[in-house]
Design a protein around this motif. Structure first.
Motif, PDB file in Angstrom:
ATOM      1  N   THR A 159       0.627  -1.310   0.072  1.00  0.00           N
ATOM      2  CA  THR A 159       0.316  -0.696   0.167  1.00  0.00           C
ATOM      3  C   THR A 159       0.546   1.487   0.315  1.00  0.00           C
ATOM      4  N   ARG A 160       0.097   2.275  -0.478  1.00  0.00           N
ATOM      5  CA  ARG A 160       0.969   3.785  -0.078  1.00  0.00           C
ATOM      6  C   ARG A 160       0.779   3.964   1.156  1.00  0.00           C
ATOM      7  N   GLU A 161       0.799   3.391   2.099  1.00  0.00           N
ATOM      8  CA  GLU A 161       1.387   3.537   3.574  1.00  0.00           C
ATOM      9  C   GLU A 161       2.859   2.470   3.987  1.00  0.00           C
ATOM     10  N   ARG A 162       2.295   1.439   3.362  1.00  0.00           N
ATOM     11  CA  ARG A 162       3.455  -0.196   3.016  1.00  0.00           C
ATOM     12  C   ARG A 162       5.101   1.232   2.648  1.00  0.00           C
ATOM     13  N   TYR A 163       4.687   1.780   1.208  1.00  0.00           N
ATOM     14  CA  TYR A 163       5.512   1.949   0.224  1.00  0.00           C
ATOM     15  C   TYR A 163       6.535   3.902   1.470  1.00  0.00           C
ATOM     16  N   ARG A 164       5.756   4.462   2.823  1.00  0.00           N
ATOM     17  CA  ARG A 164       5.679   5.609   2.833  1.00  0.00           C
ATOM     18  C   ARG A 164       6.759   5.502   3.849  1.00  0.00           C
ATOM     19  N   ALA A 165       6.314   3.942   4.603  1.00  0.00           N
ATOM     20  CA  ALA A 165       7.216   3.742   5.855  1.00  0.00           C
ATOM     21  C   ALA A 165       9.015   3.043   5.245  1.00  0.00           C
ATOM     22  N   ARG A 166       8.411   2.825   4.338  1.00  0.00           N
ATOM     23  CA  ARG A 166       9.848   1.985   3.762  1.00  0.00           C
ATOM     24  C   ARG A 166      10.934   2.775   2.998  1.00  0.00           C
ATOM     25  N   LEU A 167      10.306   3.945   2.781  1.00  0.00           N
ATOM     26  CA  LEU A 167      11.035   4.962   2.043  1.00  0.00           C
ATOM     27  C   LEU A 167      11.717   6.058   3.715  1.00  0.00           C
TER      28      LEU A 167
END
Length: 837
Positions: free
Chosen positions: A342-350
């Motif tokens: 998800t976008r939230e998971r992308y945000r967490a990793r970035l």
């Protein structure tokens, strides 16, 4: 144009149906609930028809899925709110991979590329179906069989992994990698929708965004218009109150250019703000708005300086004309099933990358072209993005049908990603040109009747032509690694970018200092996942580094032996259990510590070479499942000790002490845009805290530069290498952490196993302070709160504790942790070094 989502979360009911099951499959129902976007694996998991392939030995249990055939079905109808539309198209943003699309049994088309968008005209079919709708079926054939058939037709070619993955346009890592499982997917992995329109519509919009010589922003939009009848229409591009219009009468391509004065530029993080503007592209007919595309853009210039110099060929990124030292990490797919990201998971990793002081992410060529969310977040966070075309560690035929698929894929994705200010390079391939030189591929290709194409034409001709045509504002480079010209070895340290893997595969990590690369775009060292991740994913009994499931989650050839080999010159050997295996707890601590130190050693040394070296991109930021790998964040999103080491060694202001020609040298690196006054003291101390020599430091390090300070003979002269340490304490360093130099490896130091006092403070708003105080110099001090709470983590690890000097770290946990239990998770090298003696 009107868009109607057919994704599951928009109300469309999808079902999955087994068509042909491969050997080893269980008995399945004829109809299974499905989620789109998704893949077969995720649907079977949701229906509890398979076990989680990430756990234990289950990867092998689920292998049959990738050799089976499947169908997805849904009933669809013309959009009720756009019933009078002249055209209705069915659009798939991603089909994985060998698919036949049918509507009420009538074939609409076939696909064989995971990395493309597909559209089909369904106007007449949906009109005829009426409100009852028509049955949409997407049937997925066995991708293995398809790839093997094409391999038989075109002739086999070298692949570093023994699969036919180079004969199909599908995520290469799906077939297994040295950090990933073999979980071959099928499914509607990206969104699907109906697009309805009348008169005319914007088929595609490709912005090029840059800055002119006078500092004004330039937006050039290339729009493809589809029109059913001639009419007076306009394409308007607008940024704020400024706009430009061009007339269009029929279908075709048109270009509009807008100059935006007095802009604020977009900068990578640490160099300025990430200012973005709203861009609106509108298709009008008189007062009627027919179609609109809106997005955010950023104004910046990017160039790659490869002008030959006295040292060879540089590889320097210039953003807005300023040379940027790249502090980066390689990115692999975040999940084996990308539809779950998800976008939230992308945000967490970035955010993991940003918090580790990185400024670039390289999207590696064995994965996917990531979603819009990924690049939009890079834009927002100021993370430069490097995008590989999807070729990795294999030869790729240049014959049809692959040649046509690759051209269409490249055009599709260069156009899709154009206009992101963070995207600063397109790279032709990962390691393929290097492999042709050094991995025995030439002989294999030349031995084949008539010789064999292997992909070079893609990298040197097709792909650069497409980038130059569609988005010339972004530089193109033929490969990673690549020297820049055909007659210089592609992995020559003095030219272009290079990969450094002998320090993992064959030699000690201190050999990183034998290299003086212009740019290191891959290097790394392995370490296990966090303790909590291992305990969740591995249920072996007994559990040890070589137990069956642990080995299944170690994909590198001879990987565990290489971990031990890399550890032995530096750290004590882990104790063995009664049955002869390494004790998992000791092995885990030492392996994670050694991984962190290996990567930090190479990164730190190359940073001191600035401006000769202008970038490092370590392998790798993330994992796609729980595994022993080169990652700094494991497959469950938990930060390993390597993450902390990367954060420290990539700090904007960085200091390193190392041996020089006649004594010790203090290197000071300032990647910031303001000067750094580095003031403090360098001391030689014994392990009890006694000072034997010292030197005051007070120097100015200019912005975007490095400075060398020769240390005095007194500080440089250590009479007892096993009992003394050189330490620099300087203003402006990250967390005020001292810089330490030791003449001997840890296992050769006279470390004392004296207890460390652990004082656990009060938990407030998710943070619990812990203060550590040692009686003697202590190495490798690390708390592991995830042994108590899987989600807990600590602000720093691998601490050097000086006698009588307290150090406080922050434990992050959702609930307070028991003080005694938390203290019990402390590990130090002193204990293990003394025990080994």
């Amino acid at each position: 144009m009107h868009s109607t989502s057919l994704d599951s979360d928009s109300g469309t009911t999808w079902t999955l149906h087994p068509v042909r099951l491969a050997e080893g499959a269980p008995v399945l129902p004829d109809t299974i609930g499905a989620t789109v976007p998704g893949v077969v694996h995720t649907d079977l998991l949701d229906a509890a028809l398979i076990v989680d392939p990430y756990l234990g030995m289950n990867e092998q249990v689920d292998a049959w899925i990738g050799h089976s055939e499947w169908a997805y079905r849904a009933r669809i109808a013309a959009p009720a709110d756009d019933a009078a539309a002249e055209h209705i198209e069915l659009v798939f943003d991603g089909l994985d991979t060998i698919a036949t699309v049918s509507l009420d049994g009538v074939e609409l088309g076939r696909t064989r590329n995971q990395h493309r968008t597909y559209r089909f005209d369904v106007t007449d079919a949906l009109r005829a179906a009426g409100v009852a709708g028509a049955e949409l079926e997407v049937r997925f054939d066995d991708v293995w069989a398809h790839a093997e058939a094409l391999r038989d037709e075109l002739g086999d070619r070298p692949n570093d992994y023994p699969t036919p993955g180079n004969f199909v346009r599908k995520m290469a890592a799906n077939f297994g990698w040295d950090w990933g499982p073999q979980l071959v997917t099928a499914g509607i992995w990206r969104t699907v929708r109906l697009e309805s329109w009348s008169g005319a519509r914007l088929m595609s919009v490709v912005p090029q965004v840059t800055v002119d010589d006078e500092g004004a922003g330039l937006v050039q939009v290339t729009a493809v218009v589809n029109a059913t009848t001639p009419a007076v229409r306009t394409v308007r591009i607008a940024v704020g109150d400024l706009f430009a219009e061009v007339p269009v009468e029929t279908s075709g391509t048109t270009t509009a250019t807008l100059r935006v004065p007095e802009i604020e530029r977009w900068w990578p993080r640490g160099m300025g703000a990430q200012r973005r503007y709203d861009l609106d592209v509108t298709l009008r007919e008189a007062a009627d708005v027919l179609d609109v595309r809106s997005r955010k853009i950023g104004f910046r210039t990017v160039a790659l300086d490869t002008t030959p110099d006295a040292h060879g060929t540089p590889f320097t990124f210039l953003i807005n004309g300023t040379p940027v030292f790249i502090r980066g990490a390689n990115w692999i797919p975040e999940d084996c099933f990308p539809s779950r990201v998800t976008r939230e998971r992308y945000r967490a990793r970035l955010t993991d990358a940003v918090d580790a002081n990185l400024n670039m992410i390289r999207v590696w060529g064995g994965g996917i072209y990531e979603s819009f969310d990924f690049y939009d977040l890079c834009d927002e966070l100021g993370l430069l993005s490097w995008q590989d075309f999807l070729f990795a560690c294999a030869t790729y035929p240049e014959e049809q049908p692959l040649a046509g698929e690759i051209e269409a894929e490249a055009r599709d994705n260069v156009a899709r990603l154009a206009g992101h200010p963070s995207l600063v390079i397109w790279n032709g391939n990962n390691e393929n040109i290097w492999a042709w030189h050094d991995w025995g591929w030439q002989a294999k290709l030349e031995a084949a009747p008539g010789g064999k194409s292997w992909g070079l034409g893609y990298y040197t001709d097709l792909l650069p032509e497409i980038v130059a045509e569609i988005d010339p504002s972004v530089p193109y480079w033929e490969g990673s690694p690549y020297s820049g010209v055909a007659d210089i070895h592609p992995n020559d340290p003095a030219h272009g970018n290079m990969h450094i893997w002998d320090t993992w595969n064959r030699v000690d990590y201190r050999h990183y200092a034998d290299y003086r690369p212009r740019f290191a775009s891959e290097f790394g060292f392995q370490g296990p996942a966090t303790w909590s991740t291992i305990q969740h994913a591995i249920a072996d009994e007994p559990q040890h580094p070589d137990s069956p499931a642990m080995l299944l989650h170690q994909k590198a050839g001879d990987g565990n032996a290489k971990i031990i080999r890399g550890m032995l010159p530096h750290l004590p050997t882990p104790a063995r259990t009664a049955d002869g295996h390494y004790d998992l707890e000791q092995w885990h601590y030492l392996a994670q510590l050694n991984q962190a130190r290996a990567v930090a050693f190479g990164t730190g040394y190359w940073r001191t070479l600035r401006p000769l070296c202008m970038g490092t991109i370590m392998w790798q930021l993330n994992d796609c499942w729980p595994v022993t790998s080169w990652s700094m964040v494991d497959g469950y999103g938990r930060r390993k000790p390597l993450w902390h080491a990367v954060r420290r060694v990539n700090a904007e202001r960085f200091a390193l002490i190392r041996r020089g020609e006649t004594g010790l040298v203090l290197h000071l690196v300032n990647d910031g845009v303001t000067s750094w006054r580095a003031a403090g003291v360098v001391q030689t101390q014994d392990f009890g805290g006694g000072v034997h020599a010292e030197q005051e430091i007070d120097v100015i390090v200019a912005p975007l530069s490095s400075l060398r300070v020769d240390l005095s003979r007194g500080v440089s002269t250590v009479r007892d290498t096993g009992h003394q340490v050189v330490v620099a304490r300087l203003d402006g360093l990250l967390d005020d952490r001292p810089v330490v130099f030791l003449y001997a490896e840890d296992l050769d130091l006279a470390l004392q196993d004296a207890p460390v006092d652990v004082q656990v403070g009060t938990w407030v708003d998710g943070v619990q302070p812990v203060t550590l105080t040692a009686q003697t110099f202590t190495r490798g001090a690390s708390l592991f709160p995830d042994r108590l709470d899987a989600a807990a983590w600590v602000s720093d690890v691998d601490l050097d504790l000086f006698a009588g000097e307290p150090v406080t770290v922050q434990v992050h946990a959702d609930t307070p942790l028991d003080a005694a239990a938390l203290a019990s998770t402390l590990r130090t090298l002193n204990t293990l070094v003394r025990a080994a003696r």
